[in-house]
Design a protein around this motif. Structure first.
Motif: not given
Length: 453
Positions: A21-28
Protein backbone atom coordinates in the motif's frame (compact mmCIF):
# COMPACT_ATOMS: atom_id res chain seq x y z
CA UNK A 1 28.87 -2.01 11.95
CA UNK A 2 25.39 -0.68 12.81
CA UNK A 3 22.58 -1.75 10.50
CA UNK A 4 19.90 0.50 11.95
CA UNK A 5 18.19 1.33 8.67
CA UNK A 6 18.39 -2.20 7.29
CA UNK A 7 17.06 -3.74 10.51
CA UNK A 8 14.18 -1.25 10.68
CA UNK A 9 13.40 -1.86 7.02
CA UNK A 10 13.49 -5.62 7.53
CA UNK A 11 10.95 -5.32 10.35
CA UNK A 12 8.71 -3.11 8.20
CA UNK A 13 8.85 -5.54 5.28
CA UNK A 14 7.23 -8.28 7.39
CA UNK A 15 3.78 -6.86 6.60
CA UNK A 16 3.26 -7.28 2.86
CA UNK A 17 -0.10 -5.49 2.78
CA UNK A 18 1.27 -2.35 4.46
CA UNK A 19 4.40 -2.34 2.30
CA UNK A 20 2.47 -2.74 -0.95
CA UNK A 21 0.00 0.00 0.00
CA UNK A 22 2.83 2.38 0.87
CA UNK A 23 4.70 1.55 -2.32
CA UNK A 24 1.67 1.97 -4.56
CA UNK A 25 0.54 5.18 -2.85
CA UNK A 26 3.80 7.02 -3.33
CA UNK A 27 4.48 5.63 -6.78
CA UNK A 28 1.02 6.90 -7.69
CA UNK A 29 2.18 10.39 -6.72
CA UNK A 30 5.28 9.87 -8.87
CA UNK A 31 3.04 8.96 -11.82
CA UNK A 32 0.97 12.12 -11.31
CA UNK A 33 4.22 14.08 -11.40
CA UNK A 34 5.15 12.43 -14.69
CA UNK A 35 1.82 13.33 -16.27
CA UNK A 36 2.25 16.95 -15.21
CA UNK A 37 5.81 17.08 -16.53
CA UNK A 38 4.81 15.56 -19.85
CA UNK A 39 2.13 18.22 -20.21
CA UNK A 40 4.74 20.99 -20.36
CA UNK A 41 7.01 20.92 -23.44
CA UNK A 42 9.36 23.32 -21.62
CA UNK A 43 9.68 21.09 -18.52
CA UNK A 44 13.38 20.33 -18.88
CA UNK A 45 14.13 23.98 -19.63
CA UNK A 46 12.29 24.93 -16.43
CA UNK A 47 14.38 22.45 -14.44
CA UNK A 48 17.58 23.82 -15.92
CA UNK A 49 16.49 27.39 -15.20
CA UNK A 50 15.60 26.52 -11.60
CA UNK A 51 18.95 24.80 -11.12
CA UNK A 52 20.85 27.79 -12.44
CA UNK A 53 18.83 30.26 -10.34
CA UNK A 54 19.56 28.25 -7.19
CA UNK A 55 23.25 28.01 -8.11
CA UNK A 56 23.43 31.74 -8.73
CA UNK A 57 21.67 32.56 -5.45
CA UNK A 58 23.83 30.17 -3.44
CA UNK A 59 27.03 31.61 -4.86
CA UNK A 60 25.85 35.17 -4.10
CA UNK A 61 24.02 34.30 -0.90
CA UNK A 62 25.52 36.98 1.34
CA UNK A 63 24.45 39.72 -1.07
CA UNK A 64 20.91 38.39 -1.40
CA UNK A 65 20.54 37.94 2.36
CA UNK A 66 21.48 41.57 2.93
CA UNK A 67 19.06 42.70 0.22
CA UNK A 68 16.27 40.57 1.66
CA UNK A 69 16.82 41.90 5.18
CA UNK A 70 16.90 45.50 3.93
CA UNK A 71 13.63 45.17 2.01
CA UNK A 72 11.87 43.20 4.75
CA UNK A 73 12.74 45.90 7.30
CA UNK A 74 11.40 48.54 4.89
CA UNK A 75 8.13 46.60 4.93
CA UNK A 76 7.94 46.89 8.72
CA UNK A 77 9.17 43.38 9.47
CA UNK A 78 11.54 42.49 12.34
CA UNK A 79 14.42 40.37 10.99
CA UNK A 80 16.49 38.09 13.24
CA UNK A 81 19.53 35.93 12.51
CA UNK A 82 20.14 32.52 14.11
CA UNK A 83 23.47 30.77 13.78
CA UNK A 84 22.20 27.41 15.04
CA UNK A 85 19.15 25.60 16.41
CA UNK A 86 19.77 26.71 19.98
CA UNK A 87 19.90 30.37 19.03
CA UNK A 88 16.84 29.99 16.81
CA UNK A 89 14.78 28.39 19.60
CA UNK A 90 15.91 31.12 22.00
CA UNK A 91 14.92 33.93 19.60
CA UNK A 92 11.44 32.48 19.04
CA UNK A 93 10.93 31.87 22.76
CA UNK A 94 11.96 35.45 23.60
CA UNK A 95 9.49 36.90 21.06
CA UNK A 96 6.69 34.77 22.47
CA UNK A 97 7.51 35.66 26.08
CA UNK A 98 7.63 39.36 25.21
CA UNK A 99 4.06 39.10 23.87
CA UNK A 100 2.81 36.86 26.72
CA UNK A 101 1.94 34.08 24.29
CA UNK A 102 0.61 30.86 25.80
CA UNK A 103 -0.63 29.14 22.61
CA UNK A 104 0.90 29.06 19.11
CA UNK A 105 -0.76 27.77 15.94
CA UNK A 106 1.84 26.57 13.50
CA UNK A 107 1.84 25.87 9.77
CA UNK A 108 4.03 22.97 8.60
CA UNK A 109 7.76 23.67 8.73
CA UNK A 110 10.57 21.12 8.39
CA UNK A 111 12.98 23.72 9.80
CA UNK A 112 11.16 23.69 13.13
CA UNK A 113 11.39 19.88 13.08
CA UNK A 114 15.12 20.21 12.41
CA UNK A 115 15.58 22.53 15.38
CA UNK A 116 13.13 20.71 17.72
CA UNK A 117 11.25 23.95 18.32
CA UNK A 118 8.00 22.35 19.50
CA UNK A 119 9.73 20.47 22.31
CA UNK A 120 11.61 23.61 23.36
CA UNK A 121 8.46 25.74 23.55
CA UNK A 122 6.49 23.06 25.39
CA UNK A 123 9.25 22.80 27.99
CA UNK A 124 8.76 26.49 28.83
CA UNK A 125 4.99 26.17 29.06
CA UNK A 126 3.86 27.32 25.60
CA UNK A 127 1.30 25.13 23.84
CA UNK A 128 2.09 24.44 20.19
CA UNK A 129 -0.66 23.29 17.82
CA UNK A 130 0.24 21.97 14.38
CA UNK A 131 -2.40 23.09 11.87
CA UNK A 132 -1.43 21.08 8.80
CA UNK A 133 -3.89 18.18 9.03
CA UNK A 134 -1.25 15.49 8.59
CA UNK A 135 1.08 17.13 11.09
CA UNK A 136 -1.78 17.57 13.58
CA UNK A 137 -2.69 13.88 13.32
CA UNK A 138 0.93 12.91 13.96
CA UNK A 139 1.19 15.38 16.84
CA UNK A 140 -1.85 13.77 18.46
CA UNK A 141 -0.34 10.32 17.87
CA UNK A 142 3.05 11.52 19.16
CA UNK A 143 4.75 10.48 15.93
CA UNK A 144 7.27 12.21 13.67
CA UNK A 145 6.60 12.97 9.99
CA UNK A 146 7.51 10.15 7.61
CA UNK A 147 7.54 12.35 4.49
CA UNK A 148 8.34 16.04 4.05
CA UNK A 149 5.23 16.92 2.02
CA UNK A 150 2.70 14.23 2.94
CA UNK A 151 3.76 13.55 6.53
CA UNK A 152 0.87 11.26 7.54
CA UNK A 153 0.06 9.52 4.27
CA UNK A 154 1.21 6.25 5.82
CA UNK A 155 -1.47 6.46 8.54
CA UNK A 156 -4.77 4.75 7.79
CA UNK A 157 -8.18 6.28 8.39
CA UNK A 158 -9.11 3.68 11.02
CA UNK A 159 -6.06 4.73 13.06
CA UNK A 160 -6.95 8.41 12.62
CA UNK A 161 -10.53 7.85 13.82
CA UNK A 162 -9.31 6.01 16.92
CA UNK A 163 -6.74 8.74 17.62
CA UNK A 164 -9.42 11.44 17.39
CA UNK A 165 -11.68 9.47 19.77
CA UNK A 166 -8.87 9.15 22.32
CA UNK A 167 -8.32 12.88 22.03
CA UNK A 168 -11.96 13.48 22.91
CA UNK A 169 -13.19 14.60 19.49
CA UNK A 170 -16.75 13.67 18.41
CA UNK A 171 -15.98 10.96 15.85
CA UNK A 172 -18.89 8.92 14.45
CA UNK A 173 -17.14 7.00 11.69
CA UNK A 174 -13.84 6.63 9.85
CA UNK A 175 -15.23 8.21 6.68
CA UNK A 176 -12.53 10.62 5.39
CA UNK A 177 -15.01 13.46 4.79
CA UNK A 178 -16.35 13.13 8.33
CA UNK A 179 -12.84 12.97 9.83
CA UNK A 180 -11.85 16.09 7.90
CA UNK A 181 -14.92 17.93 9.21
CA UNK A 182 -14.10 16.90 12.79
CA UNK A 183 -10.50 18.10 12.34
CA UNK A 184 -11.68 21.39 10.81
CA UNK A 185 -13.95 22.15 13.78
CA UNK A 186 -11.18 21.22 16.20
CA UNK A 187 -8.60 23.41 14.48
CA UNK A 188 -11.00 26.34 14.12
CA UNK A 189 -11.09 26.56 17.93
CA UNK A 190 -7.26 26.48 18.08
CA UNK A 191 -6.97 29.33 15.59
CA UNK A 192 -9.38 31.43 17.66
CA UNK A 193 -7.51 30.85 20.92
CA UNK A 194 -3.90 31.32 19.76
CA UNK A 195 -1.98 34.56 20.29
CA UNK A 196 0.68 33.79 17.65
CA UNK A 197 0.79 32.16 14.26
CA UNK A 198 3.98 30.59 12.92
CA UNK A 199 4.75 29.64 9.34
CA UNK A 200 7.73 28.39 7.43
CA UNK A 201 8.76 29.90 4.13
CA UNK A 202 8.97 28.06 0.84
CA UNK A 203 10.63 31.06 -0.80
CA UNK A 204 12.07 34.39 0.32
CA UNK A 205 12.04 37.06 -2.41
CA UNK A 206 15.20 39.16 -1.99
CA UNK A 207 14.04 41.97 -4.27
CA UNK A 208 10.87 42.70 -2.28
CA UNK A 209 11.39 41.16 1.18
CA UNK A 210 8.35 38.89 0.68
CA UNK A 211 7.92 35.42 2.12
CA UNK A 212 5.93 32.94 0.01
CA UNK A 213 4.22 29.96 1.68
CA UNK A 214 2.59 27.19 -0.38
CA UNK A 215 -0.14 25.02 1.20
CA UNK A 216 -3.12 22.94 0.14
CA UNK A 217 -5.25 23.52 3.23
CA UNK A 218 -5.09 27.27 3.82
CA UNK A 219 -3.74 26.69 7.31
CA UNK A 220 -0.92 29.21 6.84
CA UNK A 221 -3.51 31.87 6.01
CA UNK A 222 -5.61 30.93 9.04
CA UNK A 223 -2.56 30.93 11.29
CA UNK A 224 -1.75 34.49 10.28
CA UNK A 225 -5.27 35.95 9.88
CA UNK A 226 -6.47 35.73 13.48
CA UNK A 227 -3.39 36.13 15.73
CA UNK A 228 -1.72 39.53 15.37
CA UNK A 229 1.77 38.10 15.89
CA UNK A 230 3.31 36.26 12.91
CA UNK A 231 6.71 34.54 13.11
CA UNK A 232 8.32 33.15 9.95
CA UNK A 233 11.04 30.49 10.25
CA UNK A 234 13.20 30.26 7.15
CA UNK A 235 16.48 28.59 6.28
CA UNK A 236 18.87 30.93 4.50
CA UNK A 237 18.91 28.65 1.44
CA UNK A 238 15.24 29.45 0.69
CA UNK A 239 16.14 32.82 -0.83
CA UNK A 240 15.59 33.50 -4.54
CA UNK A 241 16.36 36.78 -6.33
CA UNK A 242 12.99 38.10 -7.55
CA UNK A 243 9.45 37.37 -8.73
CA UNK A 244 10.64 36.33 -12.19
CA UNK A 245 12.48 33.47 -10.47
CA UNK A 246 9.41 32.78 -8.34
CA UNK A 247 7.45 32.12 -11.53
CA UNK A 248 9.85 29.32 -12.45
CA UNK A 249 9.68 27.61 -9.06
CA UNK A 250 5.91 27.99 -8.79
CA UNK A 251 5.49 25.93 -11.97
CA UNK A 252 7.81 23.21 -10.68
CA UNK A 253 7.03 22.83 -6.98
CA UNK A 254 3.53 21.34 -6.89
CA UNK A 255 3.91 19.43 -10.14
CA UNK A 256 7.01 17.70 -8.74
CA UNK A 257 5.79 17.15 -5.20
CA UNK A 258 2.14 16.19 -5.45
CA UNK A 259 1.28 16.08 -9.15
CA UNK A 260 -0.80 19.27 -9.01
CA UNK A 261 -0.54 22.21 -11.38
CA UNK A 262 -0.15 24.44 -8.35
CA UNK A 263 -0.81 24.36 -4.64
CA UNK A 264 -4.33 25.39 -3.63
CA UNK A 265 -2.97 28.36 -1.69
CA UNK A 266 0.15 30.37 -2.51
CA UNK A 267 0.34 33.01 0.22
CA UNK A 268 2.55 36.09 -0.01
CA UNK A 269 3.49 37.80 3.25
CA UNK A 270 5.15 41.18 2.82
CA UNK A 271 4.49 42.86 6.15
CA UNK A 272 2.55 42.69 9.41
CA UNK A 273 -1.24 42.88 9.47
CA UNK A 274 -2.70 46.19 10.74
CA UNK A 275 -1.94 46.55 14.42
CA UNK A 276 0.22 43.43 14.42
CA UNK A 277 3.85 42.36 14.22
CA UNK A 278 5.73 40.17 11.79
CA UNK A 279 9.10 38.58 12.56
CA UNK A 280 11.34 36.63 10.20
CA UNK A 281 14.03 34.40 11.70
CA UNK A 282 16.74 33.52 9.16
CA UNK A 283 18.44 30.30 10.24
CA UNK A 284 21.88 29.01 9.26
CA UNK A 285 22.28 25.85 11.40
CA UNK A 286 25.08 24.42 9.27
CA UNK A 287 23.98 25.71 5.89
CA UNK A 288 27.05 27.94 5.49
CA UNK A 289 29.24 24.89 6.03
CA UNK A 290 27.30 22.98 3.37
CA UNK A 291 27.81 25.87 0.96
CA UNK A 292 31.55 25.50 1.44
CA UNK A 293 31.48 21.75 0.75
CA UNK A 294 32.65 21.34 -2.83
CA UNK A 295 31.16 17.85 -3.28
CA UNK A 296 27.83 18.35 -1.53
CA UNK A 297 26.83 22.03 -1.74
CA UNK A 298 24.08 21.18 -4.24
CA UNK A 299 21.84 19.94 -1.42
CA UNK A 300 21.18 23.64 -0.74
CA UNK A 301 19.32 23.82 -4.06
CA UNK A 302 16.63 21.46 -2.71
CA UNK A 303 13.20 23.07 -2.30
CA UNK A 304 11.74 20.16 -0.28
CA UNK A 305 9.18 18.97 -2.82
CA UNK A 306 9.58 15.29 -1.89
CA UNK A 307 9.75 14.05 -5.49
CA UNK A 308 12.93 12.08 -4.78
CA UNK A 309 11.12 10.13 -2.04
CA UNK A 310 8.09 9.38 -4.20
CA UNK A 311 10.26 7.77 -6.87
CA UNK A 312 12.84 6.07 -4.62
CA UNK A 313 12.29 2.26 -4.58
CA UNK A 314 14.01 2.00 -1.20
CA UNK A 315 11.88 4.69 0.45
CA UNK A 316 8.69 3.32 -1.06
CA UNK A 317 9.41 -0.20 0.22
CA UNK A 318 10.94 0.65 3.59
CA UNK A 319 8.98 3.83 4.54
CA UNK A 320 10.15 6.95 6.34
CA UNK A 321 10.61 5.58 9.85
CA UNK A 322 13.33 3.18 8.70
CA UNK A 323 15.69 6.13 8.25
CA UNK A 324 17.52 7.49 11.26
CA UNK A 325 17.60 11.12 10.09
CA UNK A 326 14.36 13.07 10.49
CA UNK A 327 14.18 13.64 6.71
CA UNK A 328 14.06 10.29 4.89
CA UNK A 329 14.71 9.36 1.28
CA UNK A 330 17.56 10.44 -1.02
CA UNK A 331 17.70 14.07 0.12
CA UNK A 332 17.54 12.96 3.74
CA UNK A 333 20.48 10.59 3.29
CA UNK A 334 22.64 13.47 2.08
CA UNK A 335 21.41 16.04 4.61
CA UNK A 336 21.92 13.56 7.44
CA UNK A 337 25.50 12.87 6.39
CA UNK A 338 26.18 16.60 6.18
CA UNK A 339 24.78 16.96 9.69
CA UNK A 340 26.71 14.08 11.29
CA UNK A 341 28.38 11.26 9.32
CA UNK A 342 29.10 9.36 12.52
CA UNK A 343 25.45 9.35 13.50
CA UNK A 344 23.66 8.87 10.18
CA UNK A 345 26.05 6.78 8.09
CA UNK A 346 23.68 3.78 8.13
CA UNK A 347 21.26 5.56 5.77
CA UNK A 348 23.86 5.63 2.99
CA UNK A 349 23.09 1.99 2.21
CA UNK A 350 19.40 2.84 1.68
CA UNK A 351 19.98 3.54 -2.00
CA UNK A 352 19.98 1.31 -5.08
CA UNK A 353 21.86 3.94 -7.13
CA UNK A 354 19.11 3.70 -9.74
CA UNK A 355 19.44 7.50 -10.25
CA UNK A 356 15.67 7.96 -10.49
CA UNK A 357 15.88 10.74 -7.88
CA UNK A 358 18.27 12.69 -10.13
CA UNK A 359 15.82 12.39 -13.02
CA UNK A 360 12.84 13.80 -11.11
CA UNK A 361 14.52 16.49 -8.99
CA UNK A 362 13.10 19.82 -10.21
CA UNK A 363 16.33 21.67 -9.40
CA UNK A 364 18.65 18.94 -10.71
CA UNK A 365 20.40 18.05 -7.45
CA UNK A 366 22.78 15.15 -8.17
CA UNK A 367 21.37 13.12 -5.28
CA UNK A 368 22.54 9.63 -6.26
CA UNK A 369 26.02 10.86 -7.09
CA UNK A 370 26.26 12.45 -3.67
CA UNK A 371 25.17 9.20 -2.01
CA UNK A 372 27.84 7.38 -4.03
CA UNK A 373 30.48 9.85 -2.82
CA UNK A 374 29.43 9.30 0.79
CA UNK A 375 29.79 5.55 0.28
CA UNK A 376 33.37 6.03 -0.84
CA UNK A 377 34.08 7.70 2.50
CA UNK A 378 32.64 4.99 4.74
CA UNK A 379 35.93 3.12 5.05
CA UNK A 380 37.75 6.30 6.14
CA UNK A 381 34.98 6.90 8.69
CA UNK A 382 35.46 3.37 10.04
CA UNK A 383 31.98 2.23 9.01
CA UNK A 384 32.55 0.17 5.88
CA UNK A 385 30.82 -3.23 5.97
CA UNK A 386 33.57 -5.91 6.36
CA UNK A 387 31.68 -8.36 4.15
CA UNK A 388 31.25 -5.76 1.39
CA UNK A 389 34.95 -4.88 1.63
CA UNK A 390 35.89 -8.53 1.22
CA UNK A 391 33.50 -8.92 -1.72
CA UNK A 392 34.90 -5.78 -3.36
CA UNK A 393 38.44 -7.07 -3.01
CA UNK A 394 37.38 -10.39 -4.53
CA UNK A 395 35.64 -8.70 -7.45
CA UNK A 396 38.64 -6.44 -7.99
CA UNK A 397 40.92 -9.48 -8.26
CA UNK A 398 38.45 -11.18 -10.61
CA UNK A 399 38.17 -8.21 -12.96
CA UNK A 400 41.93 -7.69 -13.04
CA UNK A 401 42.56 -11.29 -14.14
CA UNK A 402 40.61 -12.05 -17.36
CA UNK A 403 41.52 -15.73 -17.43
CA UNK A 404 40.16 -16.28 -13.92
CA UNK A 405 37.04 -14.25 -14.77
CA UNK A 406 36.41 -16.33 -17.91
CA UNK A 407 36.93 -19.56 -16.00
CA UNK A 408 34.42 -18.57 -13.33
CA UNK A 409 31.89 -17.63 -16.02
CA UNK A 410 32.18 -21.07 -17.59
CA UNK A 411 31.63 -22.78 -14.25
CA UNK A 412 28.72 -20.57 -13.14
CA UNK A 413 25.93 -22.67 -14.79
CA UNK A 414 26.83 -25.46 -12.35
CA UNK A 415 25.01 -23.41 -9.65
CA UNK A 416 21.76 -24.26 -11.46
CA UNK A 417 22.20 -27.90 -10.40
CA UNK A 418 22.64 -27.21 -6.70
CA UNK A 419 19.73 -28.17 -4.41
CA UNK A 420 17.48 -25.16 -3.66
CA UNK A 421 18.19 -25.18 0.13
CA UNK A 422 21.88 -24.58 -0.64
CA UNK A 423 21.05 -21.56 -2.81
CA UNK A 424 17.94 -20.03 -1.24
CA UNK A 425 19.57 -19.55 2.16
CA UNK A 426 20.31 -16.66 4.51
CA UNK A 427 24.02 -16.71 3.65
CA UNK A 428 23.04 -15.70 0.11
CA UNK A 429 21.75 -12.09 0.37
CA UNK A 430 20.28 -12.27 -3.14
CA UNK A 431 17.90 -14.99 -1.94
CA UNK A 432 16.23 -12.56 0.48
CA UNK A 433 13.12 -11.42 -1.36
CA UNK A 434 14.28 -12.93 -4.68
CA UNK A 435 14.36 -16.25 -6.44
CA UNK A 436 17.93 -17.09 -7.39
CA UNK A 437 18.48 -16.46 -11.09
CA UNK A 438 19.27 -19.24 -13.53
CA UNK A 439 22.69 -18.87 -15.08
CA UNK A 440 22.61 -19.11 -18.91
CA UNK A 441 24.55 -21.87 -20.65
CA UNK A 442 26.66 -19.29 -22.47
CA UNK A 443 27.90 -15.95 -21.17
CA UNK A 444 27.54 -12.63 -22.95
CA UNK A 445 31.24 -12.78 -23.87
CA UNK A 446 30.82 -16.18 -25.52
CA UNK A 447 27.74 -15.08 -27.45
CA UNK A 448 29.52 -11.92 -28.55
CA UNK A 449 32.51 -13.90 -29.84
CA UNK A 450 30.19 -16.22 -31.70
CA UNK A 451 28.50 -13.15 -33.20
CA UNK A 452 25.12 -14.23 -31.96
CA UNK A 453 24.32 -10.78 -30.51
Amino acid sequence: MSTRHSKAAEAYLNNDAVVNRHDQTFFGVRQKRDRMAQGLPEWERLREAASQIKKHTATHLADYLELFEKNARKNGVHVHWAQDAEEYNSIVADILKEHNVTKVVKSKSMLTEECHLNEHLERIGIEVVETDLGERILQMMKLAPSHIVMPALHVHREEIAECFRQYGLPVESDDPTHLTYVARMHLRQQFAEAQCGMTGGNFGIAETGDVVVCTNEGNADMSTSIPKLHIVSMGIEKLIPNYQAMGVFQRLLARSGTGQETTVYTSHFRGPRPGGEMHIVLVDNGRSSILGNEQHWQTLKCMRCGACMNTCPVYRRSAGYSYTYFIPGPIGINLGMLRSPERYYDNVSACSLCCSCDNVCPVMVDLSQQVYRWRQQLDALGHADPMKKMMSQGMSYLFRHPSVYTGVLRLSPMVNWLPAPLVQMKLNPWAYGHQMMKFPAKSFHQLWKEKKL
